[in-house]
Design an enzyme around this catalytic site. Structure first.
Site, PDB file in Angstrom:
ATOM      1  N   ARG A  50       0.881  -1.188   0.000  1.00 18.69           N
ATOM      2  CA  ARG A  50       0.000   0.000   0.000  1.00 18.69           C
ATOM      3  C   ARG A  50       0.908   1.224   0.000  1.00 18.69           C
ATOM      4  O   ARG A  50       1.712   1.407   0.915  1.00 18.69           O
ATOM      5  CB  ARG A  50      -0.910   0.009   1.220  1.00 18.69           C
ATOM      6  N   ARG A 105     -13.512  -9.112   1.182  1.00 23.08           N
ATOM      7  CA  ARG A 105     -12.088  -8.815   0.970  1.00 23.08           C
ATOM      8  C   ARG A 105     -11.255 -10.067   1.240  1.00 23.08           C
ATOM      9  O   ARG A 105     -10.295 -10.368   0.530  1.00 23.08           O
ATOM     10  CB  ARG A 105     -11.622  -7.670   1.898  1.00 23.08           C
ATOM     11  N   HIS A 109      -7.313   0.836  -6.532  1.00 28.62           N
ATOM     12  CA  HIS A 109      -7.514  -0.062  -5.382  1.00 28.62           C
ATOM     13  C   HIS A 109      -8.129  -1.360  -5.914  1.00 28.62           C
ATOM     14  O   HIS A 109      -9.293  -1.676  -5.640  1.00 28.62           O
ATOM     15  CB  HIS A 109      -8.415   0.611  -4.350  1.00 28.62           C
ATOM     16  N   CYS A 163     -16.571   1.224   0.427  1.00 24.99           N
ATOM     17  CA  CYS A 163     -15.379   0.401   0.693  1.00 24.99           C
ATOM     18  C   CYS A 163     -14.997   0.424   2.161  1.00 24.99           C
ATOM     19  O   CYS A 163     -14.325  -0.494   2.631  1.00 24.99           O
ATOM     20  CB  CYS A 163     -14.220   0.886  -0.161  1.00 24.99           C
ATOM     21  N   ASP A 177     -17.523   6.754  -1.498  1.00 29.60           N
ATOM     22  CA  ASP A 177     -16.263   6.622  -0.754  1.00 29.60           C
ATOM     23  C   ASP A 177     -16.005   7.979  -0.107  1.00 29.60           C
ATOM     24  O   ASP A 177     -16.693   8.975  -0.421  1.00 29.60           O
ATOM     25  CB  ASP A 177     -15.139   6.224  -1.734  1.00 29.60           C
ATOM     26  N   GLN A 203      -9.992  -4.036  -3.651  1.00 30.84           N
ATOM     27  CA  GLN A 203     -11.337  -3.629  -3.237  1.00 30.84           C
ATOM     28  C   GLN A 203     -12.358  -3.981  -4.321  1.00 30.84           C
ATOM     29  O   GLN A 203     -13.452  -4.477  -4.040  1.00 30.84           O
ATOM     30  CB  GLN A 203     -11.360  -2.118  -2.965  1.00 30.84           C
TER      31      GLN A 203
HETATM   32  N1   CP Z   1     -11.418  -0.629   2.203  1.00 27.13           N
HETATM   33  C1   CP Z   1     -10.157  -0.642   2.624  1.00 27.13           C
HETATM   34  O1   CP Z   1      -9.201  -0.782   1.847  1.00 27.13           O
HETATM   35  O2   CP Z   1     -10.018  -0.528   3.982  1.00 27.13           O
HETATM   36  P1   CP Z   1      -8.644  -0.300   4.742  1.00 27.13           P
HETATM   37  O3   CP Z   1      -8.124   1.040   4.354  1.00 27.13           O
HETATM   38  O4   CP Z   1      -8.992  -0.388   6.212  1.00 27.13           O
HETATM   39  O5   CP Z   1      -7.680  -1.387   4.342  1.00 27.13           O
HETATM   40  N1  NVA Z   2     -10.184   6.470  -1.365  1.00 24.22           N
HETATM   41  C1  NVA Z   2      -9.806   6.032  -0.035  1.00 24.22           C
HETATM   42  C2  NVA Z   2      -9.985   4.554   0.091  1.00 24.22           C
HETATM   43  C3  NVA Z   2      -9.667   3.978   1.424  1.00 24.22           C
HETATM   44  C4  NVA Z   2      -9.856   2.486   1.473  1.00 24.22           C
HETATM   45  C5  NVA Z   2      -8.360   6.420   0.226  1.00 24.22           C
HETATM   46  O1  NVA Z   2      -7.531   6.295  -0.671  1.00 24.22           O
HETATM   47  O2  NVA Z   2      -8.065   6.876   1.345  1.00 24.22           O
END
Ligand code: CP
Ligand code: NVA
Length: 321
Positions: A117, A307, A145, A279, A239, A148
């Site tokens: 990440r 997930r 992502h 999400c 989101d 997701q």
């Molecule tokens: N939806 C999602 O990716 O959650 P986290 O940021 O908690 O991993």
């Molecule tokens: N769009 C959000 C998603 C988190 C799972 C972010 O990038 O923070």
């Protein structure tokens, strides 16, 4: 899987999952079928046919941003597939101390892959390209992502069976989650409408990708008006308005996105049995009200559960010989 498209790079040879576009539509269908099987088999524990799929395999978890769902479900998935993981700290393993390429070349000597990440998508590509056999999975970047999106698609298939011809309205920021969802949904024949304020649209480059991977006539349509986007839709997805890394913009974004809140009034324009997707994490009272998030239409905790099953299937696919 194919050699990666524009979001991957020439020599990754299908060993990485940096983008939904690293899947052909048939790969996505296969991963969802496998996910459903793994979900069904989970109560079997050690008797599940995949309980040793990652036996003897180490995976590195490298997270530069916070995570509950993605990180927890990858840890559980790796364990349930009989593998092991290491968690080098992000400040030593993500290019701050030495180049990402050198990090990748070292990690590859010890572990079979990494779940990452990070910020720019290019960092994932750099890491993958510096290595020869390393399996890199995108656990969220600024731009995409894809993990997701796998869970979102499984959730919709569970609700609808065949999703072809259905319509999902994504209301809010044309961000990483919206991008990956749109790419995956059109592969399954789902029409995607995205309603965003000016300046927060999906990236323009996505249109060519969508046209290339869409099946069964699925289309992507952009809107400014959230009501027009939601009208008659089979699902409404939102989101956060401020993604991780953009916290300095939070006040301006609250102002910009306030007409895009998903509340009971907006949901009333959707189809009768429309479900609600997010999400998570949610900022309750901003992009969505409690009344929608906690309503019977809400599928958000199914998405969170899925997930796990979809990432197990992804790991099985990436690590099978
Ligand atoms: N939806 C999602 O990716 O959650 P986290 O940021 O908690 O991993
Ligand atoms: N769009 C959000 C998603 C988190 C799972 C972010 O990038 O923070």
């Amino acid at each position: 899987m194919t050699t990666p498209g524009p979001h991957g790079a020439g020599s990754l040879e299908g060993r990485c999952f940096l983008s939904v576009l690293d899947f052909e539509p048939a790969d996505l269908e296969h991963s969802l079928t496998l996910s459903a099987t793994l979900k069904r088999d989970r109560p079997l524990g050690k008797e599940a046919p995949t309980s040793a799929a990652l036996q003897g395999t180490y995976v590195a978890l490298l997270f530069e941003k916070p995570s509950l769902r993605t990180r927890s479900t990858f840890e559980i998935a790796i364990r349930e597939l009989g593998g092991n993981f290491i968690v080098p700290s992000a400040d030593v393993a993500l290019g701050k101390r030495e180049s990402l390429a050198d990090v990748g070349r070292c990690l590859e000597r010890w572990v079979a892959g990494a779940v990452v990440r990070t910020y720019e998508q290019s960092r994932l590509t750099d890491l993958a390209l510096a290595t020869t056999s390393f399996r890199v999975i995108n656990a969220l970047s600024n731009e995409e992502h894809p993990c997701q999106a796998l869970a979102d698609c499984l959730t919709l298939k569970e609700r609808w069976g065949d999703p072809r011809g259905r319509t999902v309205a994504f209301v809010g920021d044309g961000n990483n989650v919206a991008t990956s969802f749109a790419q995956a949904a059109v592969m399954l024949g789902i029409h995607v409408r995205v309603a965003s304020p000016d300046g927060c649209d999906l990236p323009p480059g996505i249109d060519g990708d969508i046209a290339r991977v869409a099946r069964y006539g699925a289309e992507l349509t952009r809107f400014r008006d959230p009501v027009a986007a939601v009208r008659g839709a089979d699902a409404v997805y939102t989101d956060v308005w401020t993604s991780m890394g953009r916290e300095a913009e939070v006040a301006e974004r609250r102002r910009l996105f306030s007409p895009y809140q998903v509340n009971d009034a907006l949901m009333a324009h959707a189809g009768t049995d429309a479900c609600f997707l997010h999400c998570l994490p949610a900022h309750r009272g901003e992009e969505v009200t409690d009344s929608v998030l906690d309503s019977p239409a809400s599928a958000v905790f199914d998405q969170a559960e899925n997930r796990l099953h979809t990432q197990k299937a992804l790991l099985v696919m990436l690590y099978e010989d």
